[in-house]
Design a protein around this motif. Sequence first.
Motif, PDB file in Angstrom:
ATOM      1  N   GLU A  25      58.047  23.452  76.521  1.00 41.70           N
ATOM      2  CA  GLU A  25      57.157  22.370  76.931  1.00 41.70           C
ATOM      3  C   GLU A  25      57.548  21.708  78.238  1.00 41.70           C
ATOM      4  N   SER A  51      58.375  30.102  79.624  1.00 38.27           N
ATOM      5  CA  SER A  51      57.706  28.886  80.084  1.00 38.27           C
ATOM      6  C   SER A  51      57.637  28.891  81.606  1.00 38.27           C
ATOM      7  N   TYR A  56      53.175  23.971  82.332  1.00 41.45           N
ATOM      8  CA  TYR A  56      53.484  22.558  82.130  1.00 41.45           C
ATOM      9  C   TYR A  56      52.461  21.684  82.849  1.00 41.45           C
ATOM     10  N   GLU A  59      49.161  21.730  81.036  1.00 35.83           N
ATOM     11  CA  GLU A  59      49.211  20.907  79.829  1.00 35.83           C
ATOM     12  C   GLU A  59      49.080  19.428  80.171  1.00 35.83           C
TER      13      GLU A  59
END
Length: 69
Positions: A25, A51, A56, A59
Amino acid sequence: MRKLTALGIQARPARNTTLMELSAELPAVVLSRLLGLHISAAEKWTKETASTRAAYAAELSRRKTCTSQ
């Protein structure tokens, strides 16, 4: 960690799971600063979870859009 292991408590699996969830995340630099990890260790964790900074940013953009409606 050693004290917990001596008591029969296995903390490493929980630690690793938590690091994987956070690294999925957060960008490596944020993970590094937040947890006090060396940047290379944080980068390793983010690579392990595949990731990316783009994910990120996307999001964060979705969160802002959802909260402003």
